[in-house]
Motif scaffolding. Sequence first.
Motif, short mmCIF file in Angstrom:
data_model
loop_
_atom_site.label_atom_id
_atom_site.label_comp_id
_atom_site.label_asym_id
_atom_site.label_seq_id
_atom_site.Cartn_x
_atom_site.Cartn_y
_atom_site.Cartn_z
N TRP A 146 29.01 -15.97 -10.84
CA TRP A 146 29.79 -17.10 -10.33
C TRP A 146 30.50 -17.79 -11.51
N ASN A 147 31.63 -18.41 -11.22
CA ASN A 147 32.39 -19.07 -12.28
C ASN A 147 33.28 -20.14 -11.66
N MET A 148 33.04 -21.39 -12.03
CA MET A 148 33.81 -22.51 -11.49
C MET A 148 35.10 -22.77 -12.28
N ALA A 149 35.27 -22.05 -13.40
CA ALA A 149 36.44 -22.31 -14.26
C ALA A 149 37.57 -21.33 -14.01
N THR A 150 37.41 -20.43 -13.09
CA THR A 150 38.48 -19.47 -12.79
C THR A 150 39.35 -19.98 -11.65
N ASN A 151 40.48 -19.39 -11.48
CA ASN A 151 41.37 -19.73 -10.36
C ASN A 151 41.85 -18.43 -9.72
N PRO A 152 41.33 -18.07 -8.54
CA PRO A 152 40.42 -18.89 -7.74
C PRO A 152 38.99 -18.87 -8.28
#
Length: 411
Positions: free
Chosen positions: A270-276
Amino acid sequence: MLAALSLSEVNAFAARQQIDSEGGTIAEDDETYWHNVRQLFPLTKDWAYLNNGTMGPSPYPVIEAVRKAMMDEDQLGTYGGWEATAAKIAKFVGANDDEIALTHNVTEGINIACSGVPLKKGDEVILTTHEHVGNAFPWLNRQKLDGIVLRTFTPGATAEETLNRISELINKNTKAIACPHIPCTQGQILPIKRICKLAKDKGLFAIVDGAHGPGMLLLDLHDMGCDTYASCCHKWMLAPKGTGFLYVRKGFQDTLQTRTVGGGSDNGKWNMATNPIVMGEYASSAHRYYGGTQSISLYKGVNAAIDFIETIGLRNIHNRIKYLGKYTQDRLLEFGDKVELLTPTEERSRCAVNGFRVKGILYTKFYDLCAENKIRIRSVAENGLNSLRVSTHIYNNKDEVDKLMDVIKKV
């Protein structure tokens, strides 16, 4: 009074008592041997504790394992390690380590299973009229939230009668059987393997409340054939309170929806810093159903409890508690129609727990009389049963059961 004992000291004690931890037989009526086992528990001698079905007191090596692990953790600042207990539990109950989710109690496991089973409004689930709140309320809550329908059966006096009652409830809307392995109310062992086979043959989910199985019975969850089995470690396993597990059959993990997640529930991508933003995938094991920090000291205690049981031998323990359960049943039956025995006398349907009523006295009053005589049992108010329950383990003896019978005689 014995001081806290390490597992090595317990093993030394076992050797002195001529225990063969690889399957040696100990006589279930060897009172000298079992009296010595009692010395490994800090239980007070002032009371007859006949309520293991609520809570199993831990022996000294379990308590010591918890203390040592907590000291190590707090002195050295170590973190993690509880995950290894899943493999130890899996071996103990006949499962694979990737099928075990660590929980804090049976209720938590049942909630995970209940909330994750794919059901829609109008789908029916079969339970018993003898449910503990921990199995009843999660399903009642789902009925309230999602409009499922609950149908119930009362366990019969025999395994066949029980199976027939379940079969009669199954219809085109039935989607799951969610009954206890052993109802908490009177300790009857339901024919759970045949119930699971019935569910499979009918295309139903088999969701089991297994609060009273591990440590009392010799389990093989793969052979049982259930989809999920929720249990705790603080009853017959004699482990620390606040520990438990949920078995989720490997082939069922992509069906049972994951609702509560955290660290360890994912594959680490998981990664909250990517887009999306990237979620990644669920863990490819039952670890997907629990996440976050657990108590390493408590689960070290679970490890020690399993070692303790295996040192004595689970079959020896099963035989001893079944012997005491039968002795209790026989003593209750001596009162004739003055005492109503609720637990079946059928060999396959009984073990360590007996439910009963004493004629002519309110169950709560009799419970109070027992407390006045320093006997701890359980009153059973669930589902209007208004009865009493006595449950024995390896630290008990016939004298304690006789003490209970003396109170009945006085009544």
